[in-house]
Design a protein around this motif. Structure first.
Motif, short mmCIF file in Angstrom:
data_model
loop_
_atom_site.label_atom_id
_atom_site.label_comp_id
_atom_site.label_asym_id
_atom_site.label_seq_id
_atom_site.Cartn_x
_atom_site.Cartn_y
_atom_site.Cartn_z
N VAL A 1 31.56 48.36 30.90
CA VAL A 1 31.61 46.96 31.29
C VAL A 1 33.07 46.59 31.51
CG1 VAL A 1 31.09 44.57 30.62
CG2 VAL A 1 29.54 46.43 29.93
N GLU A 2 33.36 46.05 32.69
CA GLU A 2 34.72 45.62 33.04
C GLU A 2 34.69 44.12 33.29
OE1 GLU A 2 37.96 46.17 36.66
OE2 GLU A 2 36.33 47.61 36.48
N TYR A 3 35.72 43.43 32.79
CA TYR A 3 35.86 41.99 33.03
C TYR A 3 37.10 41.76 33.88
CZ TYR A 3 32.56 41.56 29.16
OH TYR A 3 31.45 41.68 28.35
N VAL A 4 36.96 40.91 34.89
CA VAL A 4 38.09 40.55 35.74
C VAL A 4 38.05 39.03 35.94
CG1 VAL A 4 38.12 42.78 36.95
CG2 VAL A 4 36.78 40.90 37.89
N PRO A 5 39.19 38.42 36.24
CA PRO A 5 39.18 36.98 36.56
C PRO A 5 38.24 36.72 37.75
CG PRO A 5 41.42 37.75 36.25
CD PRO A 5 40.54 38.97 36.27
N HIS A 6 37.61 35.55 37.76
CA HIS A 6 36.60 35.23 38.77
C HIS A 6 37.15 35.35 40.20
CE1 HIS A 6 32.85 33.75 40.29
NE2 HIS A 6 33.42 32.69 40.86
N GLU A 7 38.38 34.96 40.41
CA GLU A 7 38.96 35.09 41.75
C GLU A 7 39.05 36.56 42.18
OE1 GLU A 7 39.47 32.70 44.06
OE2 GLU A 7 38.50 31.45 42.55
N GLU A 8 39.39 37.43 41.24
CA GLU A 8 39.42 38.86 41.54
C GLU A 8 38.00 39.39 41.76
OE1 GLU A 8 40.72 43.11 39.51
OE2 GLU A 8 41.69 41.28 38.79
N PHE A 9 37.06 38.88 40.97
CA PHE A 9 35.65 39.27 41.14
C PHE A 9 35.21 38.99 42.57
CE2 PHE A 9 31.14 38.56 41.26
CZ PHE A 9 30.61 39.52 40.41
N GLU B 1 26.83 53.28 36.63
CA GLU B 1 27.73 53.80 35.60
C GLU B 1 28.62 52.71 35.03
OE1 GLU B 1 31.43 55.61 38.18
OE2 GLU B 1 29.72 56.91 37.80
N LYS B 2 28.69 51.57 35.75
CA LYS B 2 29.57 50.49 35.30
C LYS B 2 29.10 49.18 35.89
CE LYS B 2 33.97 49.84 36.93
NZ LYS B 2 35.42 50.08 37.07
N VAL B 3 29.41 48.10 35.17
CA VAL B 3 29.20 46.76 35.71
C VAL B 3 30.51 46.00 35.63
CG1 VAL B 3 26.76 46.71 35.06
CG2 VAL B 3 28.45 45.69 33.53
N ILE B 4 30.68 45.07 36.55
CA ILE B 4 31.87 44.22 36.57
C ILE B 4 31.40 42.77 36.49
CG2 ILE B 4 33.94 43.54 37.86
CD1 ILE B 4 33.70 46.31 39.32
N LEU B 5 31.99 42.04 35.56
CA LEU B 5 31.66 40.64 35.33
C LEU B 5 32.94 39.81 35.38
CD1 LEU B 5 29.42 41.27 32.21
CD2 LEU B 5 28.58 40.52 34.44
N ALA B 6 32.78 38.51 35.65
CA ALA B 6 33.92 37.60 35.59
C ALA B 6 34.30 37.35 34.14
CB ALA B 6 33.59 36.28 36.28
N GLU B 7 35.56 37.40 33.85
CA GLU B 7 36.08 37.14 32.50
C GLU B 7 35.58 35.79 31.98
OE1 GLU B 7 38.14 37.96 29.11
OE2 GLU B 7 38.31 39.30 30.83
N GLU B 8 35.46 34.83 32.87
CA GLU B 8 35.09 33.46 32.48
C GLU B 8 33.69 33.34 31.90
OE1 GLU B 8 38.23 33.15 35.73
OE2 GLU B 8 36.56 34.47 35.26
N ILE B 9 32.82 34.32 32.15
CA ILE B 9 31.46 34.25 31.61
C ILE B 9 31.48 34.24 30.09
CG2 ILE B 9 31.00 36.74 31.59
CD1 ILE B 9 28.12 36.09 32.47
N LYS B 10 32.51 34.84 29.49
CA LYS B 10 32.59 34.90 28.02
C LYS B 10 32.58 33.51 27.39
CE LYS B 10 35.19 39.23 27.83
NZ LYS B 10 36.52 39.83 27.50
N SER B 11 33.30 32.58 27.97
CA SER B 11 33.36 31.23 27.40
C SER B 11 32.41 30.25 28.08
CB SER B 11 34.79 30.68 27.44
OG SER B 11 35.25 30.65 28.78
N ALA B 12 32.18 30.42 29.38
CA ALA B 12 31.38 29.46 30.13
C ALA B 12 29.87 29.71 30.03
CB ALA B 12 31.79 29.47 31.61
N ASN B 13 29.47 30.95 29.74
CA ASN B 13 28.04 31.25 29.71
C ASN B 13 27.75 32.41 28.74
OD1 ASN B 13 25.32 31.36 30.30
ND2 ASN B 13 25.61 31.38 32.52
#
Length: 139
Positions: free
Chosen positions: A101-109, A65-77
């Motif tokens: 789709v939820e974005y969180v900082p990589h450390e939180e991920f 029902e949902k995916v979680i990604l690192a916010e940093e993927i937007k600029s890095a990949n």
């Protein structure tokens, strides 16, 4: 909840035990796996298997029902992000639903992976090729 014919028995077993809102993580070869979380290591060599085919195979089995990604993927990949989002959208359309789709900082991920039932480690080495899949129900 399980729904397809995935060949990897460990992944298939984990998916079959997932309940609503349980999570499964797919990670690149560098994502740390927290102590106490099952590691399903598919990595053979750098780049094998790649992230996207593993994600696609798992989503043939797992209802999400949902995916979680690192916010940093937007600029890095951004190329991989586009592939992920396109596939997730197609999966949702096929199922007649929207997948959040939820974005969180990589450390939180990385902290969120502690709650995953398992982490599937791929051979992917592109930046931020990691995703947390949040289970839905099949009814």
């Amino acid at each position: 909840m399980k729904r397809g014919m995935l060949l990897n028995s460990e992944i298939s077993y984990v998916i079959s035990k997932l309940g609503h809102t349980d999570t499964l993580t797919i990670g690149d070869c560098g994502l740390p796996v927290p102590d106490g979380v099952q590691r399903i290591d598919l990595a053979v060599v750098k780049g094998l298997p790649e992230f996207m085919p593993v994600l696609q195979a798992i989503l043939e089995e797992q209802e999400i029902e949902k995916v979680i990604l690192a916010e940093e993927i937007k600029s890095a990949n951004p190329v991989l992000l586009h592939e992920i989002l396109s596939f997730i959208e197609r999966t949702g359309v096929k199922e007649g639903k929207t997948i959040d789709v939820e974005y969180v900082p990589h450390e939180e991920f990385k902290k969120k992976t502690r709650d995953s039932k398992a982490v599937v480690r791929t051979g992917e080495y592109k930046a931020y090729a990691n995703i947390i899949l949040v289970s839905s129900v099949t009814f």
